[in-house]
Write a protein that holds these residues in place. Structure first.
Motif, mmCIF file in Angstrom:
data_model
loop_
_atom_site.group_PDB
_atom_site.id
_atom_site.type_symbol
_atom_site.label_atom_id
_atom_site.label_comp_id
_atom_site.label_asym_id
_atom_site.label_seq_id
_atom_site.Cartn_x
_atom_site.Cartn_y
_atom_site.Cartn_z
ATOM 1 N N LEU A 100 14.660 60.115 31.069
ATOM 2 C CA LEU A 100 14.429 61.552 31.043
ATOM 3 C C LEU A 100 14.772 62.247 32.362
ATOM 4 O O LEU A 100 15.311 63.347 32.372
ATOM 5 N N GLN A 101 14.501 61.591 33.486
ATOM 6 C CA GLN A 101 14.771 62.202 34.791
ATOM 7 C C GLN A 101 16.267 62.387 35.030
ATOM 8 O O GLN A 101 16.650 63.134 35.939
ATOM 9 N N LEU A 118 23.048 62.601 33.879
ATOM 10 C CA LEU A 118 23.849 61.959 34.912
ATOM 11 C C LEU A 118 23.202 60.609 35.193
ATOM 12 O O LEU A 118 22.066 60.551 35.667
ATOM 13 N N HIS A 119 23.929 59.547 34.893
ATOM 14 C CA HIS A 119 23.421 58.188 35.077
ATOM 15 C C HIS A 119 24.140 57.538 36.254
ATOM 16 O O HIS A 119 25.360 57.342 36.203
ATOM 17 N N VAL A 120 23.411 57.236 37.309
ATOM 18 C CA VAL A 120 23.996 56.586 38.481
ATOM 19 C C VAL A 120 24.200 55.112 38.165
ATOM 20 O O VAL A 120 23.283 54.427 37.700
ATOM 21 N N MET A 121 25.425 54.627 38.443
ATOM 22 C CA MET A 121 25.751 53.228 38.188
ATOM 23 C C MET A 121 25.881 52.408 39.459
ATOM 24 O O MET A 121 25.616 51.214 39.459
ATOM 25 N N TRP A 122 26.326 53.047 40.530
ATOM 26 C CA TRP A 122 26.542 52.336 41.790
ATOM 27 C C TRP A 122 26.461 53.355 42.917
ATOM 28 O O TRP A 122 26.280 54.545 42.656
ATOM 29 N N VAL A 152 28.537 61.002 33.389
ATOM 30 C CA VAL A 152 28.008 62.106 32.590
ATOM 31 C C VAL A 152 27.866 61.545 31.189
ATOM 32 O O VAL A 152 28.832 61.049 30.614
ATOM 33 N N ARG A 153 26.657 61.612 30.663
ATOM 34 C CA ARG A 153 26.428 61.061 29.322
ATOM 35 C C ARG A 153 25.525 61.985 28.505
ATOM 36 O O ARG A 153 24.864 62.854 29.040
ATOM 37 N N ALA A 176 25.406 65.203 41.161
ATOM 38 C CA ALA A 176 26.105 64.019 41.669
ATOM 39 C C ALA A 176 26.451 64.190 43.148
ATOM 40 O O ALA A 176 26.246 63.277 43.958
ATOM 41 N N ARG A 177 26.958 65.357 43.499
ATOM 42 C CA ARG A 177 27.274 65.632 44.912
ATOM 43 C C ARG A 177 26.020 65.519 45.779
ATOM 44 O O ARG A 177 26.048 64.939 46.859
ATOM 45 N N ASP A 178 24.912 66.087 45.307
ATOM 46 C CA ASP A 178 23.659 66.039 46.054
ATOM 47 C C ASP A 178 23.188 64.599 46.274
ATOM 48 O O ASP A 178 22.544 64.297 47.276
ATOM 49 N N LEU A 179 23.515 63.720 45.340
ATOM 50 C CA LEU A 179 23.133 62.310 45.448
ATOM 51 C C LEU A 179 24.118 61.497 46.296
ATOM 52 O O LEU A 179 23.878 60.328 46.565
ATOM 53 N N GLY A 180 25.241 62.110 46.684
ATOM 54 C CA GLY A 180 26.240 61.399 47.467
ATOM 55 C C GLY A 180 27.228 60.606 46.621
ATOM 56 O O GLY A 180 27.919 59.726 47.127
#
Length: 169
Positions: A43-44, A62-66, A72-73, A98-102
């Motif tokens: 959910l987050q 947005l699912h971070v993989m690495w 984007v899903r 995504a940009r904010d997460l680097g």
């Protein structure tokens, strides 16, 4: 009168609406349906688009993989709002996140190639977007989206026809 669309983080009370947005697209094999628990667990990752009257009219995650790669899903818009900029707003906010997460690269698996091209995504020619060492690490993931990205045989029946696209931020 023009209605405004508000984008906000998802709340637990949105899960039923997310499932309702995904259901017709899953029936058409455009998106993969998930168990309810999977939506709560992720959910987050979700953003919600809502209309002036508070109706949920779209979602995306947005699912971070690495360290430099995310997906984007589960991008979905209600039929009544399709073509009115909801998907555009969601993608732009997900890319901002995504940009904010680097994150340096964002990919998607999609049937909507032209839509994602308009957002700066390019069709991936091969899996060279992932370093072989990272690829071997990603193989350890239990996430079905990671398996789809890696093009593993066990998910092929669910992804036939999808196009892998990527954008560098």
């Amino acid at each position: 009168m023009t209605e405004t669309i508000r984008i906000r983080p998802a709340r637990t009370s949105d899960v039923a609406e997310i499932k309702a947005l995904v259901a017709p697209l899953a029936d058409q094999r455009i998106l993969m349906a998930k168990e309810t628990v999977a939506y709560y667990e992720s959910l987050q990752e979700f953003l919600i688009a809502e209309s002036d009257d508070g109706d949920v009219i779209g979602c995306g995650a947005l699912h971070v993989m690495w360290d430099d790669l995310a997906e984007v899903r589960t991008l979905a818009t209600s039929d009544a709002w399709r073509g009115r900029g909801v998907g555009h707003l969601l993608v732009e906010r997900l890319l901002e996140k995504a940009r904010d997460l680097g994150i340096a690269r964002v990919f998607c698996l999609t049937f909507e190639v032209e839509f994602f091209k308009r957002h700066g995504f390019d069709v991936m020619a091969d899996q060279s977007a992932v370093d072989p060492v990272v690829y071997s690490e990603l193989l350890r993931s239990h996430d079905e989206g990671v398996a789809e990205f890696l093009d593993l045989a066990r998910v092929k029946p669910n992804t036939l026809g999808n196009t892998r696209m990527i954008r560098t931020l």
